[in-house]
Design a protein around this motif. Structure first.
Motif: not given
Length: 134
Positions: A29-37, A55-63, A71-75, A108-110
């Motif tokens: 569900s975390r991958c689906r919500k961040s990237e689609g299906v 490195a200063d542009k990366i935001t990490r959502l810790e589990p 989950r890491a993404f460009c802020r 296919h995982l999960n």
């Protein structure tokens, strides 16, 4: 072999040397919500991962339990980057790759978490939960 990757705006860039271990589709569900299906994820050895810039542009959502992957993404642009580096492996979003990684998806995982309305119609291996090849 060098595989380059970046976010949509170019603020974050990385390079992967060596051959990746796997390319898979994750349906959690975390991958689906961040990237689609699902998210296409490339996994390899941590020593093959180099963050070139941003490195200063990366935001990490810790589990939070029971989740184990960050989950890491460009802020700036919001591009999903995967987990980036985690212990002995890297896990990057294949959507961020600028170059062909030289392999194709194998699993296919999960799939226990995939939405009921999405049907997997290929012959790739399927794992109910998470599987990380050695």
């Amino acid at each position: 072999m060098m595989i380059r990757g970046s976010c949509l705006c170019g603020d974050v860039a990385f390079e992967l040397s060596g051959k990746p271990h796997s390319l898979s589709y994750c349906h959690c569900s975390r991958c689906r919500k961040s990237e689609g299906v699902f998210a296409a994820v490339l996994i390899g050895s941590a020593e093959d991962f180099t963050l070139v810039r941003g490195a200063d542009k990366i935001t990490r959502l810790e589990p939070v339990a029971p989740w184990t992957h960050a989950r890491a993404f460009c802020r700036t642009c919001g591009s999903a980057l995967g987990e980036m580096q985690a212990g002995k492996i890297y896990v990057v979003a294949a959507s961020a790759l600028d170059d062909d990684p030289g392999l194709r998806p194998t699993a296919h995982l999960n799939i226990a978490s995939k939405p009921a309305w999405y049907e997997i119609e290929d012959d790739l291996k399927k794992f109910e939960g998470n599987y990380v090849p050695a």
